[in-house]
Every structure is written in C-alpha cells, then in structure tokens.
Design a protein around this motif. Structure first.
Motif, short mmCIF file in Angstrom:
data_model
loop_
_atom_site.label_atom_id
_atom_site.label_comp_id
_atom_site.label_asym_id
_atom_site.label_seq_id
_atom_site.Cartn_x
_atom_site.Cartn_y
_atom_site.Cartn_z
N THR A 84 20.01 40.78 41.60
CA THR A 84 20.96 40.51 40.51
C THR A 84 22.32 41.10 40.83
N LEU A 85 22.35 42.30 41.39
CA LEU A 85 23.62 42.91 41.78
C LEU A 85 24.30 42.11 42.89
N GLU A 86 23.53 41.63 43.84
CA GLU A 86 24.09 40.81 44.92
C GLU A 86 24.65 39.49 44.37
N LEU A 87 23.92 38.86 43.46
CA LEU A 87 24.41 37.64 42.82
C LEU A 87 25.69 37.93 42.04
N CYS A 88 25.69 39.01 41.31
CA CYS A 88 26.85 39.38 40.51
C CYS A 88 28.08 39.58 41.41
N ALA A 89 27.90 40.22 42.55
CA ALA A 89 29.01 40.43 43.48
C ALA A 89 29.58 39.09 43.93
N ARG A 90 28.72 38.13 44.24
CA ARG A 90 29.19 36.81 44.68
C ARG A 90 29.94 36.09 43.55
N VAL A 91 29.39 36.15 42.34
CA VAL A 91 30.04 35.50 41.20
C VAL A 91 31.38 36.16 40.89
N CYS A 92 31.43 37.48 40.98
CA CYS A 92 32.70 38.18 40.76
C CYS A 92 33.75 37.76 41.78
N ASP A 93 33.34 37.63 43.04
CA ASP A 93 34.27 37.18 44.07
C ASP A 93 34.77 35.77 43.79
N GLU A 94 33.88 34.89 43.34
CA GLU A 94 34.28 33.52 43.03
C GLU A 94 35.23 33.48 41.83
N CYS A 95 34.94 34.29 40.84
CA CYS A 95 35.81 34.36 39.66
C CYS A 95 37.18 34.90 40.05
N ALA A 96 37.20 35.94 40.87
CA ALA A 96 38.47 36.52 41.33
C ALA A 96 39.27 35.47 42.09
N ALA A 97 38.61 34.72 42.97
CA ALA A 97 39.31 33.69 43.75
C ALA A 97 39.92 32.64 42.83
N GLU A 98 39.20 32.25 41.79
CA GLU A 98 39.74 31.27 40.84
C GLU A 98 40.92 31.85 40.07
N CYS A 99 40.76 33.07 39.58
CA CYS A 99 41.85 33.69 38.82
C CYS A 99 43.09 33.90 39.68
N GLU A 100 42.90 34.18 40.97
CA GLU A 100 44.02 34.40 41.87
C GLU A 100 44.84 33.14 42.11
N LYS A 101 44.33 31.99 41.73
CA LYS A 101 45.08 30.74 41.86
C LYS A 101 46.17 30.61 40.80
N HIS A 102 46.11 31.47 39.78
CA HIS A 102 47.02 31.35 38.63
C HIS A 102 47.98 32.53 38.57
N ASP A 103 49.14 32.28 38.01
CA ASP A 103 50.19 33.30 37.96
C ASP A 103 50.19 34.07 36.63
N HIS A 104 49.20 33.87 35.81
CA HIS A 104 49.14 34.55 34.51
C HIS A 104 48.72 36.01 34.72
N GLU A 105 49.34 36.90 33.99
CA GLU A 105 49.02 38.32 34.12
C GLU A 105 47.56 38.60 33.77
N HIS A 106 47.03 37.89 32.77
CA HIS A 106 45.63 38.13 32.41
C HIS A 106 44.70 37.72 33.55
N CYS A 107 45.06 36.68 34.28
CA CYS A 107 44.25 36.26 35.43
C CYS A 107 44.34 37.28 36.56
N LYS A 108 45.53 37.84 36.76
CA LYS A 108 45.69 38.85 37.81
C LYS A 108 44.85 40.09 37.52
N LEU A 109 44.87 40.53 36.27
CA LEU A 109 44.06 41.69 35.89
C LEU A 109 42.57 41.40 36.02
#
Length: 130
Positions: A84-109
C-alpha cells in the motif's frame, strides 16, 4: 500531540515507533487533505481541470487508506502495508506530475506535498520487514 507519540502509546508498540513509518503516517494525513483541497480549488478554476481533479481525489483517497494502515499496531499485515505504501508513492508521484503541469499556486503546493509524501512512503516501505 503527534501521531508518532500516539503510536508509541499503543500497548503493542511498547514505546517503540518505526520512525520512517511514523513520518509517513504524518505526511499521509497532510497529503490527503492537501490533495482534497487542491481538487476543490481546481474545480473553481475557469479552465478544464478534470484530469487534475481526478488525480488529486485519487491521491487523497489512497493517502487516507495508507495512513489508516500505517497507524495500526494491533497485529500485523506487513505485506499489505508495504504494498500500500509503494502504491501510494506511485500515485503521489503521478498526482505531483499532473499538478506540476499547472501554474496555480494550489497545484504547486500540492505537488510539493505529494513529492514529500512519496519519498516518505518509499522509505517507510523499505523499513518494513520483508
């Protein structure tokens, strides 16, 4: 009071806390809420943020589940916790990559929190006996 102290007070923990797992549990709680908040902020944006909303909601749910598993000390289910921790790490990385596509401050945080959480989840997964 910290989650690490709460874990240490559990009778089965006998004052011992797996520090990497305690750190992950701490970040998992925050990451779940940050992703939920980011998804809500994305919903208010003028542009189409559906993909980011979906990733943030998925990440929030996975972090919430992983966080619940991380704080349980009665009995053990190390393989499920580690996976579960390994899955969570992968999902967090994917979410971060998606958020990094946007210039919104909330996405950056959110992306920053997801990256930190992913690192902690990987370290915690490695700390659990194979």
């Amino acid at each position: 009071m910290s989650i690490r102290k709460m874990i240490a007070l559990h009778p089965d923990a006998q004052g011992h806390v797996n520090q990497p797992l305690g750190d992950a549990a701490h970040h998992l709680m925050y990451c779940a809420r940050m992703c939920l908040s980011c998804a809500d902020a994305c919903a208010a944006e003028k542009m189409d943020m559906r993909e980011c909303i979906r990733m943030c909601l998925d990440c929030s749910d996975i972090c919430e589940a992983a966080g619940k598993l991380a704080v349980r000390r009665t009995g053990s289910n190390d393989q499920v916790l580690r996976e579960t921790l390994e899955l969570c790490a992968r999902v967090c990385d994917e979410c971060a990559a998606e958020c990094e596509k946007h210039d919104h401050e909330h996405c950056k945080l959110c992306a920053q929190m997801c990256r930190e959480c992913a690192r902690d989840c990987r370290v915690a997964a490695e700390s659990i006996g194979a």
